[in-house]
Design a protein around this motif. Structure first.
Motif, PDB file in Angstrom:
ATOM      1  N   THR A 194       0.855  -1.178   0.000  1.00 40.35           N
ATOM      2  CA  THR A 194       0.000   0.000   0.000  1.00 40.35           C
ATOM      3  C   THR A 194       0.896   1.236   0.000  1.00 40.35           C
ATOM      4  O   THR A 194       2.104   1.143   0.231  1.00 40.35           O
ATOM      5  CB  THR A 194      -0.990   0.008   1.179  1.00 40.35           C
ATOM      6  N   ALA A 195       0.301   2.374  -0.288  1.00 47.84           N
ATOM      7  CA  ALA A 195       1.064   3.621  -0.302  1.00 47.84           C
ATOM      8  C   ALA A 195       0.157   4.748   0.140  1.00 47.84           C
ATOM      9  O   ALA A 195      -1.045   4.726  -0.120  1.00 47.84           O
ATOM     10  CB  ALA A 195       1.600   3.903  -1.708  1.00 47.84           C
ATOM     11  N   THR A 196       0.748   5.737   0.805  1.00 51.33           N
ATOM     12  CA  THR A 196      -0.058   6.869   1.237  1.00 51.33           C
ATOM     13  C   THR A 196       0.840   8.070   1.511  1.00 51.33           C
ATOM     14  O   THR A 196       2.001   8.099   1.105  1.00 51.33           O
ATOM     15  CB  THR A 196      -0.927   6.502   2.462  1.00 51.33           C
ATOM     16  N   SER A 197       0.291   9.042   2.232  1.00 49.26           N
ATOM     17  CA  SER A 197       0.996  10.273   2.558  1.00 49.26           C
ATOM     18  C   SER A 197       0.196  11.040   3.611  1.00 49.26           C
ATOM     19  O   SER A 197      -1.040  10.954   3.637  1.00 49.26           O
ATOM     20  CB  SER A 197       1.122  11.142   1.290  1.00 49.26           C
ATOM     21  N   SER A 198       0.906  11.766   4.457  1.00 50.21           N
ATOM     22  CA  SER A 198       0.300  12.808   5.290  1.00 50.21           C
ATOM     23  C   SER A 198      -1.003  12.420   5.989  1.00 50.21           C
ATOM     24  O   SER A 198      -1.038  11.511   6.801  1.00 50.21           O
ATOM     25  CB  SER A 198       0.094  14.044   4.390  1.00 50.21           C
ATOM     26  N   GLN A 199      -2.089  13.139   5.657  1.00 56.24           N
ATOM     27  CA  GLN A 199      -3.382  12.896   6.319  1.00 56.24           C
ATOM     28  C   GLN A 199      -3.815  11.445   6.135  1.00 56.24           C
ATOM     29  O   GLN A 199      -4.459  10.872   7.010  1.00 56.24           O
ATOM     30  CB  GLN A 199      -4.477  13.811   5.753  1.00 56.24           C
ATOM     31  N   GLY A 200      -3.477  10.880   4.998  1.00 49.46           N
ATOM     32  CA  GLY A 200      -3.836   9.483   4.728  1.00 49.46           C
ATOM     33  C   GLY A 200      -3.109   8.551   5.672  1.00 49.46           C
ATOM     34  O   GLY A 200      -3.680   7.574   6.186  1.00 49.46           O
ATOM     35  N   LEU A 201      -1.825   8.840   5.918  1.00 47.59           N
ATOM     36  CA  LEU A 201      -1.051   8.024   6.855  1.00 47.59           C
ATOM     37  C   LEU A 201      -1.652   8.144   8.256  1.00 47.59           C
ATOM     38  O   LEU A 201      -1.781   7.155   8.972  1.00 47.59           O
ATOM     39  CB  LEU A 201       0.411   8.477   6.854  1.00 47.59           C
ATOM     40  N   LEU A 202      -2.027   9.375   8.605  1.00 43.37           N
ATOM     41  CA  LEU A 202      -2.625   9.574   9.934  1.00 43.37           C
ATOM     42  C   LEU A 202      -3.974   8.864  10.024  1.00 43.37           C
ATOM     43  O   LEU A 202      -4.334   8.328  11.061  1.00 43.37           O
ATOM     44  CB  LEU A 202      -2.781  11.069  10.227  1.00 43.37           C
ATOM     45  N   TYR A 203      -4.731   8.858   8.925  1.00 44.30           N
ATOM     46  CA  TYR A 203      -6.029   8.196   8.924  1.00 44.30           C
ATOM     47  C   TYR A 203      -5.872   6.686   9.106  1.00 44.30           C
ATOM     48  O   TYR A 203      -6.731   6.019   9.663  1.00 44.30           O
ATOM     49  CB  TYR A 203      -6.773   8.524   7.623  1.00 44.30           C
ATOM     50  N   MET A 204      -4.774   6.132   8.638  1.00 44.88           N
ATOM     51  CA  MET A 204      -4.562   4.689   8.808  1.00 44.88           C
ATOM     52  C   MET A 204      -3.737   4.366  10.056  1.00 44.88           C
ATOM     53  O   MET A 204      -3.321   3.221  10.250  1.00 44.88           O
ATOM     54  CB  MET A 204      -3.942   4.044   7.567  1.00 44.88           C
ATOM     55  N   ALA A 205      -3.554   5.351  10.927  1.00 46.97           N
ATOM     56  CA  ALA A 205      -2.671   5.135  12.082  1.00 46.97           C
ATOM     57  C   ALA A 205      -3.106   3.934  12.920  1.00 46.97           C
ATOM     58  O   ALA A 205      -2.276   3.160  13.399  1.00 46.97           O
ATOM     59  CB  ALA A 205      -2.623   6.392  12.952  1.00 46.97           C
ATOM     60  N   GLU A 206      -4.408   3.752  13.097  1.00 44.52           N
ATOM     61  CA  GLU A 206      -4.890   2.604  13.866  1.00 44.52           C
ATOM     62  C   GLU A 206      -4.381   1.301  13.238  1.00 44.52           C
ATOM     63  O   GLU A 206      -4.013   0.357  13.942  1.00 44.52           O
ATOM     64  CB  GLU A 206      -6.422   2.611  13.887  1.00 44.52           C
ATOM     65  N   GLY A 207      -4.371   1.284  11.925  1.00 46.33           N
ATOM     66  CA  GLY A 207      -3.916   0.089  11.221  1.00 46.33           C
ATOM     67  C   GLY A 207      -2.421  -0.145  11.344  1.00 46.33           C
ATOM     68  O   GLY A 207      -1.953  -1.282  11.233  1.00 46.33           O
ATOM     69  N   LEU A 208      -1.653   0.917  11.565  1.00 43.81           N
ATOM     70  CA  LEU A 208      -0.200   0.752  11.696  1.00 43.81           C
ATOM     71  C   LEU A 208       0.122  -0.121  12.902  1.00 43.81           C
ATOM     72  O   LEU A 208       0.885  -1.082  12.812  1.00 43.81           O
ATOM     73  CB  LEU A 208       0.499   2.113  11.833  1.00 43.81           C
ATOM     74  N   VAL A 209      -0.478   0.205  14.047  1.00 40.06           N
ATOM     75  CA  VAL A 209      -0.198  -0.601  15.237  1.00 40.06           C
ATOM     76  C   VAL A 209      -0.817  -1.991  15.106  1.00 40.06           C
ATOM     77  O   VAL A 209      -0.301  -2.971  15.650  1.00 40.06           O
ATOM     78  CB  VAL A 209      -0.680   0.088  16.535  1.00 40.06           C
ATOM     79  N   TYR A 210      -1.896  -2.084  14.367  1.00 43.91           N
ATOM     80  CA  TYR A 210      -2.557  -3.378  14.144  1.00 43.91           C
ATOM     81  C   TYR A 210      -1.649  -4.290  13.310  1.00 43.91           C
ATOM     82  O   TYR A 210      -1.463  -5.461  13.628  1.00 43.91           O
ATOM     83  CB  TYR A 210      -3.870  -3.135  13.402  1.00 43.91           C
ATOM     84  N   ALA A 211      -1.082  -3.726  12.247  1.00 45.85           N
ATOM     85  CA  ALA A 211      -0.222  -4.519  11.359  1.00 45.85           C
ATOM     86  C   ALA A 211       1.051  -4.968  12.076  1.00 45.85           C
ATOM     87  O   ALA A 211       1.491  -6.111  11.934  1.00 45.85           O
ATOM     88  CB  ALA A 211       0.127  -3.710  10.122  1.00 45.85           C
ATOM     89  N   SER A 212       1.639  -4.069  12.863  1.00 51.02           N
ATOM     90  CA  SER A 212       2.879  -4.440  13.549  1.00 51.02           C
ATOM     91  C   SER A 212       2.592  -5.412  14.685  1.00 51.02           C
ATOM     92  O   SER A 212       3.316  -6.388  14.874  1.00 51.02           O
ATOM     93  CB  SER A 212       3.610  -3.196  14.055  1.00 51.02           C
ATOM     94  N   GLY A 213       1.505  -5.181  15.421  1.00 51.84           N
ATOM     95  CA  GLY A 213       1.149  -6.089  16.505  1.00 51.84           C
ATOM     96  C   GLY A 213       0.836  -7.482  15.993  1.00 51.84           C
ATOM     97  O   GLY A 213       1.142  -8.481  16.651  1.00 51.84           O
TER      98      GLY A 213
END
Lengths: 388, 296
Positions: free
Chosen positions: A77-96
């Motif tokens: 996947t790819a994103t930027s800025s507000q999009g990255l912040l919008y997926m922030a919940e998913g960041l910890v989900y993917a790493s966890g």
């Protein structure tokens, strides 16, 4: 191998194509869009055999990638800025969940005020989400990191998602000559993704579960340990990459004339090129200047950095970021690591490039000069204030 | 072969969980999985069913299952389906079980996206009419008049002031291949709809009423009775949307008393006669529309 004239986004898309992801889910945002446009075209012209899923948001982009990774396939996947912040919940989900998803982030300023240009506040604000974070300097490195990121993320010792950062516009939209490897070379470097961190119909799995206070810390410790294990795996990936493609990368940090340097500028991303030119000029004038480019922010190269700056009498950290009320996040990480590794030279923080504001040669010359003479702890380039 | 008590799979796929006594949601999940079978990947967002079923090391699904982000049931289903298909696996079901809040509120965007893309997934909304997992807060599917912990019933406001969001018709408006309503009170109807959905390619949506004794204020032994009564008194309806048209599956000649249905539940106990008149008037208006416009 063929040489092509590509932007950073396009080079990254070429790298992703060579990595053969099975599922790509992405939502458009400037200045990331070109990478997903190119990947869509590659799927259309069959040069890339992947599912391109047109999700309705960045949150769904990462949620979908997590689902596909749990199904056992390579994802992008790819994103930027507000999009990255919008997926922030998913960041910890993917790493966890230890899903080795690769994401390209086009570093861009965060609102408010709205601004589409490059700074690094988006990814640095998410440094603690358990993703490996690398920062590319040029289009070739962007392409090469696309391939290496999968190797490192998917390595069984690591199994951790990987975010490759490209400075918005300055790298994503700037065209350079790039060596694009042949598919056979890429295949020789990057093995097919095999994992047991996925559904299994012979031995069904319950994934992404809850873990209470009695076991939760064990999972978190394992995440930390895996991130630390990425350090030797990054070295291994670069050695193998050099053997296959003939380009050797320098590990977590990229040093320039630091061996005997008295003043060293530590930075990340595209600005490192100009910093090296300034260091050369200063050396021609008799000042022993050097530059360290941080290629990785997670895992953080504390020992490597301390080793590289041991000759310096003063250090500067130049970054396109500020943690309001504290200092730049890179600075905080750098000073903490240097203190832990016995480096006592003063370190000054220079904040520049916010919202895409140009950092000029004169600005960097001033950074070196202020570092040599001593200045306040946190300095905003272009704003002169009394020592707070 | 149609599903009946005789032919229903005797294996248990959702077992050993810690759902409350009388939980309608766990009944819906358990029954649906018996229809779908072992080659199923279940995606459940944050909510009651994931909270009771996925507590490491006590993991309660005998089939493949995963918790999604709260807003991400449908988007994760998309990824799961695409990923397994890429591995050459085709004989499986990707099913989501999300509550009313996870569906009609925080998850509606991802659900709409997945239906719009035509992804081959089955999405089952188990509707207990409030955020029960967090302690009975109002959701978009909380009915008019219901007392929840965020719509308290007092002198000035008599509980929730808004009607249930019409998820069934919202989903149908996407032109989905198959959508249906159901209730755990009429389990054979629900099971038949799950079976029918499982054989249709593309996105499918089933909205099943699943009472929560704790949140509704009924005895734990009355779950099925309440789930029957909601359809019998006309405050719910059993219907399908298929091939572009709506069909009413069950048209009661005479409704049982909606007032009795409401007064039996402590969440409605504060309602005045006028409140009940408003509810019945709204029910009758809906049924007039259904009987006029939907096939029977």
């Amino acid at each position: 191998m063929t040489k092509k004239f590509l932007s950073g986004d396009e080079a990254f898309a070429e790298g992703v194509r060579l990595a053969r992801p099975e599922v790509i889910s992405a939502y458009p945002i400037t200045p990331q869009t070109i990478v997903v446009e190119r990947l869509s075209e590659m799927v259309e012209d069959t040069s890339l055999d992947a599912e391109f899923i047109h999700v309705e948001s960045e949150h769904s982009a990462l949620s979908c990638a997590i689902g596909a990774s749990a199904a056992g396939v390579r994802t992008f996947t790819a994103t930027s800025s507000q999009g990255l912040l919008y997926m922030a919940e998913g960041l910890v989900y993917a790493s966890g969940g230890r899903f080795p998803i690769v994401m390209m982030n086009a570093n861009r300023s965060t609102a408010l005020p709205w601004n589409i240009y490059g700074d690094q506040r988006d990814s640095l604000a998410l440094l603690d989400t358990g993703w490996i974070q690398a920062y590319a300097e040029n289009a070739q490195e962007a392409l090469d990191l696309a391939l290496m990121s999968y190797y490192i993320a998917e390595h069984r010792d690591v199994s951790t998602p990987f975010m490759v950062n490209l400075d918005g516009f300055i790298l994503t939209h700037t065209y350079e000559e790039v060596e694009v490897p042949e598919q056979a070379q890429a295949d020789a470097f990057l093995p097919h993704y095999e994992t047991d961190n996925c559904f299994d119909f012979d031995n069904p799995k319950n994934m992404a579960f809850s873990a209470g206070p009695d076991t939760n810390y064990l999972f978190k410790y394992k995440e930390h340990a895996a991130m630390l294990r990425a350090v030797p795996v990054i070295r291994e990936a670069e050695e193998k990459f050099a053997a296959v493609f003939g380009r050797q990368y320098p590990g977590l940090i990229d040093t320039y004339r630091t061996e005997d340097a008295e003043i060293i500028l530590i930075t990340l991303g595209t600005i490192a090129g100009l910093a090296r030119e300034v260091a050369d000029s200063l050396r021609a004038q008799g000042t022993k200047a050097g530059v360290v480019r941080l290629r990785y922010l997670r895992p953080f190269p504390g020992k490597e950095l301390a080793q590289a700056v041991k000759s310096a009498s003063a250090l500067a950290v130049l970054e396109k970021d500020i943690s309001f009320g504290a200092a730049g996040t890179v600075y905080t990480n750098v000073t903490s690591a240097l203190q832990a590794n016995g480096v006592t030279a003063p370190v000054y923080n220079f904040i520049g490039g916010l919202g895409g504001r140009n950092i000029s040669r004169a600005d960097i010359e001033a950074v070196f000069a202020k570092t040599a003479s001593g200045t306040q702890q946190v300095n905003f380039i272009g704003i002169e204030v009394e020592n707070a | 072969m149609s599903i009946s008590a005789k032919t229903l799979d005797t294996n248990e796929y959702f077992y050993g969980h810690k759902a409350c006594a009388g939980c309608g949601g766990s009944l819906a999940v358990r029954a649906a999985l018996k229809v779908l079978g072992e080659r199923t990947v279940a995606v459940l967002p944050a909510g009651c069913m994931s909270a009771v079923g996925f507590n490491f090391p006590q993991l309660c699904f005998a089939n493949n299952a995963i918790i999604s982000m709260f807003a991400g049931t449908a988007s994760m289903l998309t990824g799961v389906e695409a990923g397994l298909r890429r591995r050459g696996i085709t004989d499986f079901h990707a099913v989501g079980f999300a509550g009313d809040g996870g569906t009609a509120d925080i998850g509606i965007q991802a659900l709409s996206g997945a239906i719009d893309r035509g992804d081959d997934i089955l999405y089952i909304c188990y509707d207990n009419e409030a955020y029960m997992n967090t302690g009975i807060q109002k959701s978009g599917l909380t009915p008019y008049g219901a007392r929840t912990t965020t719509t308290p019933a007092g002198e000035h406001i008599h509980g929730n002031l808004r009607p249930k969001k019409n998820m069934f018709e919202i989903v149908a408006a996407h032109g989905i291949p198959y959508a249906a309503t159901a209730t755990v009170g009429y389990l054979p109807d629900f099971l038949a709809k799950v079976e029918k959905a499982s054989k249709i390619k593309g996105p499918k949506y089933i909205h099943v009423i699943a009472p929560c004794p704790t949140g509704w204020g009924i005895p734990v032994s009355d779950t099925v009775e309440a789930a029957k009564e909601i359809a019998d008194c006309g405050l719910w309806y059993l219907a399908e949307y298929e091939n572009g048209s709506f069909r009413l599956n069950r048209d009661p000649k005479e409704f049982t008393s909606a007032e009795d249905y409401l007064r039996r539940q402590s969440r409605f106990r504060h309602l005045t006669d006028e409140d009940i008149r408003v509810i019945i008037e709204s029910r009758d208006k809906k049924w007039e529309y259904i009987r006029k416009n939907w096939k029977q």
